[in-house]
Design a protein around this motif. Structure first.
Motif, PDB file in Angstrom:
ATOM      1  N   THR A   1       0.678  -1.370  -0.295  1.00  0.00           N
ATOM      2  CA  THR A   1      -0.765  -0.067  -0.197  1.00  0.00           C
ATOM      3  C   THR A   1       0.852   1.269  -0.089  1.00  0.00           C
ATOM      4  O   THR A   1       2.053   1.461   0.124  1.00  0.00           O
ATOM      5  CB  THR A   1      -0.659  -0.047   0.942  1.00  0.00           C
ATOM      6  N   LEU A   2       0.324   2.538  -0.388  1.00  0.00           N
ATOM      7  CA  LEU A   2       0.573   4.157  -0.460  1.00  0.00           C
ATOM      8  C   LEU A   2       1.246   3.355   1.417  1.00  0.00           C
ATOM      9  O   LEU A   2       2.355   4.189   1.452  1.00  0.00           O
ATOM     10  CB  LEU A   2      -0.078   4.232  -0.888  1.00  0.00           C
ATOM     11  N   LYS A   3       0.836   4.129   1.734  1.00  0.00           N
ATOM     12  CA  LYS A   3       1.044   3.822   3.444  1.00  0.00           C
ATOM     13  C   LYS A   3       1.966   3.159   3.966  1.00  0.00           C
ATOM     14  O   LYS A   3       2.619   3.179   4.619  1.00  0.00           O
ATOM     15  CB  LYS A   3      -0.414   3.461   4.445  1.00  0.00           C
ATOM     16  N   ASP A   4       2.228   1.639   3.390  1.00  0.00           N
ATOM     17  CA  ASP A   4       3.461   0.933   4.165  1.00  0.00           C
ATOM     18  C   ASP A   4       4.477   1.700   3.423  1.00  0.00           C
ATOM     19  O   ASP A   4       5.421   1.351   3.742  1.00  0.00           O
ATOM     20  CB  ASP A   4       3.277  -0.494   3.519  1.00  0.00           C
ATOM     21  N   VAL A   5       4.972   2.213   2.677  1.00  0.00           N
ATOM     22  CA  VAL A   5       5.802   2.390   1.836  1.00  0.00           C
ATOM     23  C   VAL A   5       6.355   3.423   1.811  1.00  0.00           C
ATOM     24  O   VAL A   5       7.371   3.433   2.224  1.00  0.00           O
ATOM     25  CB  VAL A   5       5.554   2.437  -0.323  1.00  0.00           C
ATOM     26  N   ALA A   6       5.430   4.216   2.119  1.00  0.00           N
ATOM     27  CA  ALA A   6       5.272   5.849   2.854  1.00  0.00           C
ATOM     28  C   ALA A   6       5.886   5.837   3.774  1.00  0.00           C
ATOM     29  O   ALA A   6       6.860   7.206   3.817  1.00  0.00           O
ATOM     30  CB  ALA A   6       4.335   6.556   2.805  1.00  0.00           C
ATOM     31  N   GLU A   7       5.309   5.157   5.524  1.00  0.00           N
ATOM     32  CA  GLU A   7       5.873   4.445   6.264  1.00  0.00           C
ATOM     33  C   GLU A   7       7.798   4.315   6.710  1.00  0.00           C
ATOM     34  O   GLU A   7       8.096   4.329   7.001  1.00  0.00           O
ATOM     35  CB  GLU A   7       5.425   4.279   6.991  1.00  0.00           C
ATOM     36  N   SER A   8       7.614   3.215   5.670  1.00  0.00           N
ATOM     37  CA  SER A   8       9.030   2.307   5.299  1.00  0.00           C
ATOM     38  C   SER A   8       9.599   3.375   4.735  1.00  0.00           C
ATOM     39  O   SER A   8      11.161   3.845   4.964  1.00  0.00           O
ATOM     40  CB  SER A   8       8.916   1.434   4.480  1.00  0.00           C
ATOM     41  N   ALA A   9       9.247   4.326   3.937  1.00  0.00           N
ATOM     42  CA  ALA A   9      10.649   5.974   3.355  1.00  0.00           C
ATOM     43  C   ALA A   9      10.391   6.828   4.173  1.00  0.00           C
ATOM     44  O   ALA A   9      11.160   7.918   3.752  1.00  0.00           O
ATOM     45  CB  ALA A   9       9.868   5.626   1.438  1.00  0.00           C
ATOM     46  N   ARG A  10      10.032   6.450   4.867  1.00  0.00           N
ATOM     47  CA  ARG A  10       9.688   8.193   6.173  1.00  0.00           C
ATOM     48  C   ARG A  10       9.619   9.175   5.346  1.00  0.00           C
ATOM     49  O   ARG A  10       9.596  10.595   5.473  1.00  0.00           O
ATOM     50  CB  ARG A  10      11.027   8.093   7.314  1.00  0.00           C
ATOM     51  N   ILE A  11       8.215   9.505   4.511  1.00  0.00           N
ATOM     52  CA  ILE A  11       8.095  10.296   3.176  1.00  0.00           C
ATOM     53  C   ILE A  11       6.380  10.228   3.684  1.00  0.00           C
ATOM     54  O   ILE A  11       6.285   9.362   3.786  1.00  0.00           O
ATOM     55  CB  ILE A  11       8.024  10.027   2.654  1.00  0.00           C
ATOM     56  N   SER A  12       5.811  11.519   3.920  1.00  0.00           N
ATOM     57  CA  SER A  12       4.284  11.153   3.525  1.00  0.00           C
ATOM     58  C   SER A  12       2.971  10.803   2.710  1.00  0.00           C
ATOM     59  O   SER A  12       3.544  10.615   1.449  1.00  0.00           O
ATOM     60  CB  SER A  12       3.370  12.734   3.687  1.00  0.00           C
ATOM     61  N   MET A  13       2.144  10.481   3.070  1.00  0.00           N
ATOM     62  CA  MET A  13       1.612   9.543   2.061  1.00  0.00           C
ATOM     63  C   MET A  13       0.681   9.981   0.924  1.00  0.00           C
ATOM     64  O   MET A  13       0.710   9.349  -0.274  1.00  0.00           O
ATOM     65  CB  MET A  13       0.064   8.192   2.576  1.00  0.00           C
ATOM     66  N   PRO A  14       0.690  11.243   0.889  1.00  0.00           N
ATOM     67  CA  PRO A  14       0.576  12.022   0.085  1.00  0.00           C
ATOM     68  C   PRO A  14       1.541  12.078  -1.128  1.00  0.00           C
ATOM     69  O   PRO A  14       1.129  12.638  -1.850  1.00  0.00           O
ATOM     70  CB  PRO A  14      -0.316  12.886   0.752  1.00  0.00           C
ATOM     71  N   TYR A  15       2.738  12.765  -0.107  1.00  0.00           N
ATOM     72  CA  TYR A  15       3.533  13.360  -1.545  1.00  0.00           C
ATOM     73  C   TYR A  15       4.265  11.776  -1.870  1.00  0.00           C
ATOM     74  O   TYR A  15       4.053  11.989  -3.539  1.00  0.00           O
ATOM     75  CB  TYR A  15       5.153  13.922   0.033  1.00  0.00           C
ATOM     76  N   LEU A  16       4.127  10.452  -1.449  1.00  0.00           N
ATOM     77  CA  LEU A  16       4.485   9.775  -2.340  1.00  0.00           C
ATOM     78  C   LEU A  16       3.490   8.912  -3.101  1.00  0.00           C
ATOM     79  O   LEU A  16       3.490   8.643  -4.208  1.00  0.00           O
ATOM     80  CB  LEU A  16       4.163   8.414  -1.037  1.00  0.00           C
ATOM     81  N   SER A  17       2.203   9.838  -3.010  1.00  0.00           N
ATOM     82  CA  SER A  17       0.937   9.467  -4.102  1.00  0.00           C
ATOM     83  C   SER A  17       1.155  10.297  -5.568  1.00  0.00           C
ATOM     84  O   SER A  17       1.419  10.440  -6.182  1.00  0.00           O
ATOM     85  CB  SER A  17      -0.133   8.968  -3.208  1.00  0.00           C
ATOM     86  N   GLU A  18       1.409  11.490  -4.952  1.00  0.00           N
ATOM     87  CA  GLU A  18       2.050  13.116  -5.685  1.00  0.00           C
ATOM     88  C   GLU A  18       3.204  12.596  -6.753  1.00  0.00           C
ATOM     89  O   GLU A  18       3.432  12.759  -7.867  1.00  0.00           O
ATOM     90  CB  GLU A  18       2.260  14.250  -5.436  1.00  0.00           C
ATOM     91  N   LEU A  19       3.991  11.957  -6.554  1.00  0.00           N
ATOM     92  CA  LEU A  19       5.433  11.341  -7.076  1.00  0.00           C
ATOM     93  C   LEU A  19       5.024  10.493  -7.501  1.00  0.00           C
ATOM     94  O   LEU A  19       5.758  10.230  -8.737  1.00  0.00           O
ATOM     95  CB  LEU A  19       5.990  10.558  -5.890  1.00  0.00           C
ATOM     96  N   GLU A  20       3.747   8.704  -7.351  1.00  0.00           N
ATOM     97  CA  GLU A  20       3.938   8.345  -8.105  1.00  0.00           C
ATOM     98  C   GLU A  20       2.724   8.817  -9.560  1.00  0.00           C
ATOM     99  O   GLU A  20       2.940   8.644 -10.559  1.00  0.00           O
ATOM    100  CB  GLU A  20       3.191   6.912  -7.609  1.00  0.00           C
TER     101      GLU A  20
END
Length: 139
Positions: free
Chosen positions: A49-68
């Motif tokens: 999930t976005l949440k899982d990867v974002a937490e592991s990367a220590r970045i926010s979930m909305p930011y990871l979504s915008e990157l993707e």
């Protein structure tokens, strides 16, 4: 009658003039779109999930979504964190993105594989790292 010669210089285009009847020339993809697509495909391939990867990367979930989605340009530090959260190195992420950019046109001749067909990737490598062996090298 006077013979008047035009002072206008003849312009020779450096690039071929596009044939407007063929439609617009294809647009070069944006780097952020390519990298975002690679991040999303890797995350989905791992069924994370976005949440899982974002937490592991220590970045926010909305930011990871915008990157993707290619909405944000990430720093090398953020890209490295996202790649590591997916089990990739930064070089792996960039190689996968390069592979997407360097796909030959359908009419281009094939380039020999960097790895013999049918050979197995090194043990202990992730599926994404194994796919990196499919990168084509041009001489």
């Amino acid at each position: 009658m006077s013979s008047h010669v035009s002072n206008r210089a003849r312009v020779i285009p450096l690039r071929p003039v596009p044939d407007e009847s063929a439609g617009p020339a294809p647009r070069e993809p944006l780097w952020r779109d390519v990298v975002g697509d690679v991040l999303r495909r890797e995350r989905l391939a791992q069924e994370r999930t976005l949440k899982d990867v974002a937490e592991s990367a220590r970045i926010s979930m909305p930011y990871l979504s915008e990157l993707e989605r290619g909405r944000k340009e990430a720093s090398s530090e953020v890209l490295a964190a996202a790649a590591h959260a997916l089990g990739l190195g930064l070089a792996d992420l960039l190689a996968l993105a390069h592979r997407r950019l360097a796909r030959p046109a359908p009419s281009a001749r094939p380039v020999p594989s960097a790895r013999p067909v049918g050979s197995r990737p090194a043990p202990g490598r992730t599926e994404a790292q194994s796919r990196l062996g499919d990168i084509r090298l041009a001489a």
